[in-house]
Scaffold this active site. Structure first.
Site, mmCIF file in Angstrom:
data_model
loop_
_atom_site.group_PDB
_atom_site.id
_atom_site.type_symbol
_atom_site.label_atom_id
_atom_site.label_comp_id
_atom_site.label_asym_id
_atom_site.label_seq_id
_atom_site.Cartn_x
_atom_site.Cartn_y
_atom_site.Cartn_z
ATOM 1 C CG ASP A 1 -2.206 0.774 1.007
ATOM 2 O OD1 ASP A 1 -2.210 1.715 0.188
ATOM 3 O OD2 ASP A 1 -3.215 0.462 1.675
ATOM 4 C CD GLU B 1 -6.737 5.495 3.019
ATOM 5 O OE1 GLU B 1 -5.922 4.862 3.719
ATOM 6 O OE2 GLU B 1 -6.423 6.084 1.976
#
Length: 795
Positions: A461, A667
């Site tokens: 990521d 997020e």
């Protein structure tokens, strides 16, 4: 195709039996193959009933108690076993189609009057590609869905034929033989092989020979000409527009939310080994103006329509090529288990079966059936593993969880997408019992690459390798130390654990030289580097990037594809199918197209709010300006009901439509970290003070409804949200309450349902909490929700 609408879900059937199968897996040269994955499959299941690895001699023993559950979220209805009733003797057309509705093959068979059974339906698919197909019969002037077939391209099938009796049609019990068990044997670098079993107690089946995949020879040829610097470059994903740093030419580049370069492909795809250009197109191309924005995944989960999800994947891939993007960081196949998590909407639901079905469908849409579509891009399933299981729902936090629960809830969607041929999988920021998932060799290499036989590449990521030095929830890296003290140590641990491509938008200038030093000092083996590069090249070959670097001409740079009428209509269909009606008293819905309607609420005329995060920027935006061609909910209502009067006050109205919800976030911005979540809605975020949530009372939502009700007005609340929220007072005060989730750019889809042009069909993909004290709340935990998983009214 209209006949696909015939597919319905089957009720639950159970069977249990012992399985005992053994054998030996060898190569074409008769050499034993160690760590081949031997999987016992059944019917069209995406998941194995059991699996085992071969030992050093290639031998496997599969001994298991197999409890097969035909779950209604996983299987299509069929008259078992592939049966139909004919009124009289006649010629019957039997045909198979793929999941796009395209005809694969047809035969004409003589049926007898009465109950008929199709034997060996796989005979229809002897030349078909690996995948799932649907079998139909045209009988008595009707098209009847017979069943779904999971077809292995290397399997053999006998000739299809019918048996007939004069017995009346009856309900047939599901048996092990009806499920058509077979073994699938997989090993990286080899073609998969399958073997039909006559019984679960087949005993020793002898040798199973795996043939080398011819693609590996092509990969060998490319790698033979590569230096160590070339190989390390392929393992790097830098930040566009950079294509290299020092002596390292990148294998890939990306941009984050809000950034997009339409011409980056001109330099990236002209390389000897084309770079891939990656973006988070998680519900359409959020950073490309005019693109079609589909409902976020939580809404797609509510549709229960995997064929629709596949079509959406195809549309996204085609728009990506039109925008010169070939790598998608999607789908998210998280299984969210806590509504306080700020990424709940990125998952399809709380059920691993539903997430498996929808995630696999999205992969098929983006890539085709095992990467065979002309429009295919590289799909990336994320985030491996357990991102939806963190304690208190903290993004990037620690999941205190057993291996048993991980395997039961969070691993199955990855098994499903691997089975569908996903080319890339992204590691997760979170920890599992204190182990950061970028340095977890047990799960990245042991579970994913070896046990599930994933042969694509694992990508980090955003600066995930660096993040492994300081694990913990986002914005508060106070988690227990991982023991990784330096960037060099983090790189060593991550690459050795199984990371193949490092996403290094901030640290690409130092990553290559650090990895090269680690190889020179034997802290990372050259064999591990070769394995990573082979996986990356394998994905690029399968995606067509090596043979057609410029991309498919029918879509490349065809800007008329972006936001096309067909794609917008598809998105509108998805919106109306995703709507979940939780309450409808006093016949408040559907709305009359001749009524006087007061549409209000700060979400009624705001496409940005409809779309949520990952749209026109990382955290989303407010307003319509960034969405040319899109339709907000109010304008959608005016479009659908041109004869209605849209009045400017409640006093002049017959009914009030109140469109409200939680503002966009992505997020950890959307994490709720305080004690009482009751009636709290996300409003904003800043780096100094963190997220701001406001209560229903402080937002004036409840008092506003009270004012409408005091004037004897019915109130229809349309709720825009990325998760089920404990907002019971809001639901109680509303005459009707419709959850629209995050519907995207096509607000007319909401109007289609409100005015009754289409009845609501959406079903909850999560338990809906009655109060924050219930969170986390999931099926089987003994709590009584306000609304059950699968709940949804209609009219």
């Amino acid at each position: 195709m209209p006949f696909l609408l015939l597919i319905l879900f089957l009720g639950v059937h159970l069977w249990a039996s012992s399985a005992s199968v053994s054998g030996t897996v060898v190569s074409s040269s008769n050499a034993p193959i160690q760590n081949a994955s031997v999987q016992l499959k059944s019917g069209s299941d995406l998941h194995a009933l059991a699996r085992v690895l071969t030992d050093a001699q290639g031998v496997f023993h599969l001994e298991a108690e197999v409890a097969g559950v035909l779950n209604p979220k996983m299987h299509f209805k069929r008259e078992l076993p592939f049966s139909f009733y004919a009124a009289n003797s006649q010629s019957v057309r039997v045909f198979a189609v793929n999941t796009r509705g395209e005809l694969q093959k047809e035969v004409f068979l003589q049926a007898m009057g009465g109950h008929n059974t199709l034997k060996s339906p796989k005979a229809l698919l002897s030349e078909a590609a690996f995948g799932v197909y649907f079998v139909f019969a045209s009988v008595d002037s009707k098209q009847i869905f017979l069943g779904s077939v999971h077809h292995q391209s290397h399997a053999t099938a006998s000739k299809a034929y019918l048996t007939a009796t004069s017995a009346k049609k009856q309900s047939l019990a599901l048996t092990a033989s009806d499920l058509a068990q077979f073994l699938v044997v997989k090993k990286e670098g080899y073609l998969p092989e399958s073997l039909a079993l006559s019984s679960l107690m087949a005993g020793n089946v002898g040798e199973i020979v795996l043939k080398k995949d011819p693609l590996e020879t092509r990969i060998d040829s490319v790698m033979a000409s590569m230096s160590l610097d070339d190989k390390i470059g392929q393992m790097m994903q830098g930040l566009a527009p950079a294509t290299s740093t020092g002596t390292f030419a990148f294998g890939s580049a990306l941009q984050g939310g809000g950034l997009y370069l339409s011409d980056f492909a001109n330099s990236a795809w002209s390389k000897k080994i084309p770079m891939t250009y990656g973006k988070d197109n998680v519900h359409g191309m959020g950073d490309v103006k005019g693109a079609t924005i589909f409902p976020h995944n939580i809404g797609l989960g509510a549709t229960r329509d995997s064929a629709l999800v596949r079509r959406i994947g195809e549309a996204i891939a085609k728009e990506m090529w039109a925008a010169n993007i070939d790598l998608n960081f999607s789908p998210a196949i998280s299984v969210p288990r806590d509504e306080r998590w700020g990424r709940v909407y990125e998952g399809y639901g709380e059920s691993p079966e539903l997430v498996s079905e929808m995630g696999a469908a999205m992969v098929r849409g983006l890539q085709g059936d095992h990467f065979d579509a002309s429009h295919r891009v590289i799909a990336t399933a994320k985030h491996f593993l357990g991102d939806g299981a963190t304690n208190l729902g903290y993004d990037r936090g620690n999941a205190t969880i057993s291996d048993e629960e991980l395997r039961k809830i969070h691993l199955p969607p990855y098994e499903a997408v691997v089975e569908q041929g996903v080319l890339s999988i992204m590691a997760s920021f979170n920890q599992i019992n204190g182990v950061h998932q970028h340095v977890d060799s047990l799960r990245l290499t042991g579970w994913l690459k070896t046990e599930l036989a994933f042969d694509g590449y694992v990508i980090a990521d955003w600066e995930g390798i660096e993040n492994s030095k300081r694990p913990g929830e986002a914005g508060n890296y106070s988690g227990a130390s991982s023991g990784t003290s330096s960037s060099s140590d983090a790189i060593k641990k991550a690459i050795n654990a199984g990371i193949d491509m490092a996403m290094v938008p901030d640290t690409y200038s130092s990553f290559g030289s650090t990895l090269k030093s680690l190889v020179s000092s034997n802290q990372v083996s050259e064999a591990r580097v070769n394995d990573a590069v082979r996986r990356i090249l394998r994905a690029k070959f399968r995606a067509g990037r090596m043979d057609n670097p410029s991309g498919p001409s029918e879509y490349r740079s065809k800007t008329n594809v972006i936001g096309s009428a067909a794609h917008r209509e598809l998105a509108r269909e998805a919106v109306r199918k995703s709507m979940v009606l939780l309450k409808n008293e006093s016949q408040a819905l559907p709305l009359s197209k001749n009524a006087k309607i007061f549409v209000t609420g700060n979400f009624a005329s705001n496409i940005g709010y409809q779309c949520g995060g990952w749209t026109a920027g990382w955290q989303g935006v407010s307003g319509d300006a960034d969405f040319p061609g899109g339709t907000n909910i109010l304008n959608g209502m005016k479009q659908v009901a041109s004869g209605a009067s849209f009045v400017s006050s409640a006093n002049d109205a017959d009914i009030v439509v109140y469109v409200i919800g939680e503002k966009p976030y992505a997020e950890w911005y959307g994490d709720y970290r305080s004690a009482n979540f009751d009636g709290m809605l996300f409003q904003s975020f800043d780096w100094n003070n963190g997220p701001e949530f406001k209560s229903l009372e402080s937002l004036g939502y409840l008092s506003t409804i009270d004012s409408f009700k005091s004037s004897n007005k019915k109130v229809v609340t349309v709720f825009i949200t990325g998760r089920p929220l404990p907002v019971s007072p809001l639901i109680e005060k509303s005459d009707a309450f419709v959850v629209a989730w995050l519907p995207g750019t096509e607000g007319a889809g909401v109007a289609d349902v409100l005015f009754g042009d289409y009845a609501p069909t959406g079903k909850l993909s999560h338990q809906w909490p009655s109060a924050s004290s219930q969170i986390p709340i999931n099926q089987g935990d003994g709590q009584k929700p306000l609304f059950e998983y699968d709940f949804g009214l209609t009219y």
